[in-house]
Design a protein around this motif. Structure first.
Motif, PDB file in Angstrom:
ATOM      1  N   ASN A 174       3.289  -0.118 -10.459  1.00 40.76           N
ATOM      2  CA  ASN A 174       1.887   0.611 -10.795  1.00 40.76           C
ATOM      3  C   ASN A 174       1.788   0.507 -12.297  1.00 40.76           C
ATOM      4  O   ASN A 174       1.237   1.462 -13.081  1.00 40.76           O
ATOM      5  CB  ASN A 174       2.176   2.147 -10.572  1.00 40.76           C
ATOM      6  N   GLY A 175       2.074  -0.751 -13.205  1.00 35.86           N
ATOM      7  CA  GLY A 175       1.554  -0.778 -14.556  1.00 35.86           C
ATOM      8  C   GLY A 175       2.743  -0.348 -15.430  1.00 35.86           C
ATOM      9  O   GLY A 175       2.494  -0.639 -16.708  1.00 35.86           O
ATOM     10  N   THR A 176       3.743   0.141 -15.125  1.00 36.92           N
ATOM     11  CA  THR A 176       4.774   0.804 -15.832  1.00 36.92           C
ATOM     12  C   THR A 176       5.894  -0.199 -15.990  1.00 36.92           C
ATOM     13  O   THR A 176       6.581  -0.463 -14.657  1.00 36.92           O
ATOM     14  CB  THR A 176       5.058   2.080 -15.346  1.00 36.92           C
ATOM     15  N   LYS A 177       6.185  -0.813 -16.934  1.00 34.97           N
ATOM     16  CA  LYS A 177       7.320  -1.623 -17.259  1.00 34.97           C
ATOM     17  C   LYS A 177       8.618  -0.808 -17.292  1.00 34.97           C
ATOM     18  O   LYS A 177       8.475   0.115 -18.294  1.00 34.97           O
ATOM     19  CB  LYS A 177       7.196  -2.447 -18.241  1.00 34.97           C
ATOM     20  N   TYR A 178       9.631  -1.262 -16.551  1.00 38.14           N
ATOM     21  CA  TYR A 178      10.886  -0.445 -16.572  1.00 38.14           C
ATOM     22  C   TYR A 178      11.870  -0.878 -17.263  1.00 38.14           C
ATOM     23  O   TYR A 178      13.068  -0.452 -17.505  1.00 38.14           O
ATOM     24  CB  TYR A 178      11.416   0.148 -15.129  1.00 38.14           C
ATOM     25  N   CYS A 190       5.126   5.387  -5.812  1.00 34.87           N
ATOM     26  CA  CYS A 190       6.333   5.093  -6.419  1.00 34.87           C
ATOM     27  C   CYS A 190       6.755   5.404  -7.903  1.00 34.87           C
ATOM     28  O   CYS A 190       7.646   5.366  -8.440  1.00 34.87           O
ATOM     29  CB  CYS A 190       7.126   3.983  -5.766  1.00 34.87           C
ATOM     30  N   GLY A 191       5.501   5.173  -8.528  1.00 32.97           N
ATOM     31  CA  GLY A 191       5.681   5.195 -10.338  1.00 32.97           C
ATOM     32  C   GLY A 191       5.931   6.808 -10.801  1.00 32.97           C
ATOM     33  O   GLY A 191       5.857   7.511  -9.948  1.00 32.97           O
ATOM     34  N   THR A 192       5.831   6.617 -11.911  1.00 31.42           N
ATOM     35  CA  THR A 192       6.139   7.889 -12.698  1.00 31.42           C
ATOM     36  C   THR A 192       5.030   7.901 -13.659  1.00 31.42           C
ATOM     37  O   THR A 192       4.301   6.749 -13.909  1.00 31.42           O
ATOM     38  CB  THR A 192       7.363   8.084 -13.439  1.00 31.42           C
ATOM     39  N   ASN A 193       4.995   8.897 -14.514  1.00 30.06           N
ATOM     40  CA  ASN A 193       3.943   9.089 -15.523  1.00 30.06           C
ATOM     41  C   ASN A 193       4.586   8.857 -16.952  1.00 30.06           C
ATOM     42  O   ASN A 193       4.076   8.953 -17.957  1.00 30.06           O
ATOM     43  CB  ASN A 193       3.553  10.473 -15.707  1.00 30.06           C
ATOM     44  N   SER A 194       5.792   8.087 -16.842  1.00 34.72           N
ATOM     45  CA  SER A 194       6.202   7.540 -18.211  1.00 34.72           C
ATOM     46  C   SER A 194       5.733   6.300 -19.000  1.00 34.72           C
ATOM     47  O   SER A 194       4.834   5.665 -18.207  1.00 34.72           O
ATOM     48  CB  SER A 194       7.788   7.096 -17.986  1.00 34.72           C
ATOM     49  N   ARG A 195       5.620   6.318 -20.210  1.00 35.72           N
ATOM     50  CA  ARG A 195       4.952   5.338 -20.853  1.00 35.72           C
ATOM     51  C   ARG A 195       5.832   4.246 -21.422  1.00 35.72           C
ATOM     52  O   ARG A 195       7.112   4.259 -21.065  1.00 35.72           O
ATOM     53  CB  ARG A 195       4.448   5.806 -22.275  1.00 35.72           C
ATOM     54  N   THR A 196       5.403   3.185 -21.342  1.00 40.49           N
ATOM     55  CA  THR A 196       6.020   1.806 -21.521  1.00 40.49           C
ATOM     56  C   THR A 196       6.436   1.749 -22.945  1.00 40.49           C
ATOM     57  O   THR A 196       5.716   2.011 -24.145  1.00 40.49           O
ATOM     58  CB  THR A 196       5.158   0.698 -21.259  1.00 40.49           C
ATOM     59  N   ASP A 197       7.804   1.414 -23.012  1.00 45.46           N
ATOM     60  CA  ASP A 197       8.363   1.356 -24.603  1.00 45.46           C
ATOM     61  C   ASP A 197       8.619  -0.046 -24.774  1.00 45.46           C
ATOM     62  O   ASP A 197       9.047  -0.858 -24.226  1.00 45.46           O
ATOM     63  CB  ASP A 197       9.746   1.959 -24.676  1.00 45.46           C
ATOM     64  N   ASN A 198       7.975  -0.746 -25.729  1.00 46.97           N
ATOM     65  CA  ASN A 198       7.878  -2.339 -25.866  1.00 46.97           C
ATOM     66  C   ASN A 198       8.921  -2.619 -26.735  1.00 46.97           C
ATOM     67  O   ASN A 198       9.080  -3.889 -26.991  1.00 46.97           O
ATOM     68  CB  ASN A 198       6.410  -2.623 -26.727  1.00 46.97           C
ATOM     69  N   ASN A 199       9.481  -1.837 -27.117  1.00 47.85           N
ATOM     70  CA  ASN A 199      10.963  -2.180 -27.837  1.00 47.85           C
ATOM     71  C   ASN A 199      12.452  -2.501 -27.090  1.00 47.85           C
ATOM     72  O   ASN A 199      12.593  -1.388 -26.311  1.00 47.85           O
ATOM     73  CB  ASN A 199      11.291  -1.226 -29.114  1.00 47.85           C
ATOM     74  N   THR A 200      12.846  -3.563 -26.929  1.00 48.51           N
ATOM     75  CA  THR A 200      14.090  -3.736 -25.954  1.00 48.51           C
ATOM     76  C   THR A 200      15.330  -3.818 -26.920  1.00 48.51           C
ATOM     77  O   THR A 200      15.098  -4.285 -27.990  1.00 48.51           O
ATOM     78  CB  THR A 200      14.041  -4.995 -24.991  1.00 48.51           C
ATOM     79  N   ASN A 201      16.362  -2.858 -26.498  1.00 52.22           N
ATOM     80  CA  ASN A 201      17.536  -2.764 -27.232  1.00 52.22           C
ATOM     81  C   ASN A 201      18.360  -3.846 -27.156  1.00 52.22           C
ATOM     82  O   ASN A 201      19.526  -3.873 -27.512  1.00 52.22           O
ATOM     83  CB  ASN A 201      18.082  -1.370 -26.916  1.00 52.22           C
ATOM     84  N   PHE A 255       1.042  -1.034   0.143  1.00 56.07           N
ATOM     85  CA  PHE A 255      -0.020   0.128  -0.125  1.00 56.07           C
ATOM     86  C   PHE A 255       0.972   1.243   0.079  1.00 56.07           C
ATOM     87  O   PHE A 255       0.473   2.363  -0.389  1.00 56.07           O
ATOM     88  CB  PHE A 255      -0.929  -0.112   1.200  1.00 56.07           C
ATOM     89  N   GLY A 256       1.870   1.428   0.552  1.00 53.34           N
ATOM     90  CA  GLY A 256       2.797   2.559   0.731  1.00 53.34           C
ATOM     91  C   GLY A 256       3.553   2.619  -0.623  1.00 53.34           C
ATOM     92  O   GLY A 256       4.108   3.701  -0.810  1.00 53.34           O
ATOM     93  N   LEU A 257       3.670   1.651  -1.391  1.00 50.93           N
ATOM     94  CA  LEU A 257       4.218   2.034  -2.748  1.00 50.93           C
ATOM     95  C   LEU A 257       3.380   2.627  -3.795  1.00 50.93           C
ATOM     96  O   LEU A 257       3.818   3.045  -5.019  1.00 50.93           O
ATOM     97  CB  LEU A 257       4.773   0.410  -3.295  1.00 50.93           C
ATOM     98  N   ALA A 258       2.356   2.751  -3.525  1.00 50.70           N
ATOM     99  CA  ALA A 258       1.382   3.303  -4.761  1.00 50.70           C
ATOM    100  C   ALA A 258       1.740   4.595  -5.350  1.00 50.70           C
ATOM    101  O   ALA A 258       1.789   4.679  -6.654  1.00 50.70           O
ATOM    102  CB  ALA A 258      -0.070   3.541  -4.159  1.00 50.70           C
TER     103      ALA A 258
END
Length: 189
Positions: free
Chosen positions: A167-171, A21-32, A16-19
């Motif tokens: 929070n749904g954002t893949k880093y 911790c995320g950012t508003n960045s979008r997920t980039d599905n291309n891995t390098n 609950f305390g980590l809610a």
């Protein structure tokens, strides 16, 4: 078993305390790369996973060591385990502790052509009792504390992928070749 119940309870409390911790960045599905992939909302994003470091607004996690733990004499269903050691830095005044990493990391093992096994968080290593005892202690702002998460493996041959998400954002992710890891013994109490 007692340590596993305590660990799972502590993880539930900090979920609950980590809610925030995320950012508003979008997920980039291309891995390098096949080893590490980082997400960015622009070419100058300061949040993501790169070179074994996860950087978020609230915290920074740096993987310091990964080991392959042989099945021990303890009751671990005769499973190999993966030990991921890290340093966690609290960048804010939020209540962050080393167990916070368990909420940001997940592990999967591709064991055959049709399925990927989601790996369970396992019991702490017996020889790391001091580290285990401090996993739920709060890290002060600007300070760093060590941590470790254990995953129960399906086998000791197939590669494991560590995924970093909040929070749904893949880093990003890190692919771990188990054949290249140091194999260590767990110890009894």
């Amino acid at each position: 078993m007692k340590k596993k119940v305590i660990t799972i309870g502590a993880v539930s409390l900090i979920a609950f305390g980590l809610a925030g911790c995320g950012t508003n960045s979008r997920t980039d599905n291309n891995t390098n790369s096949s080893k590490t992939a980082a997400v960015s909302s622009s070419s100058e994003s300061k949040y993501g996973f790169k070179d074994d470091i996860l950087t978020l607004h609230d915290l920074t996690l740096k993987i310091t060591k990964i080991e392959l733990v042989k099945p021990g004499s303890q009751d671990y269903n005769n499973k190999w385990r993966l030990a991921v050691y890290y340093d966690l830095t609290n960048n804010t005044d939020k209540d962050i502790n080393p167990l916070t990493a368990v909420l940001l990391m997940s592990a999967v093992q591709d064991t055959n052509g049709s399925q990927v096994d989601n790996l369970e968080v396992g019991a702490s290593l017996n020889d790391n009792q001091e580290l285990t005892d401090k996993q739920s202690d709060q890290i002060k702002k600007g300070c760093t504390a060590p941590g470790c998460v254990i995953y129960d493996l399906t086998n000791n041959t197939d590669k494991v992928t560590l995924n970093f998400e909040n929070n749904g954002t893949k880093y990003g992710s890190k692919i771990i070749d188990l054949s290249k890891l140091e194999q260590v013994e767990d110890t009894e109490y």
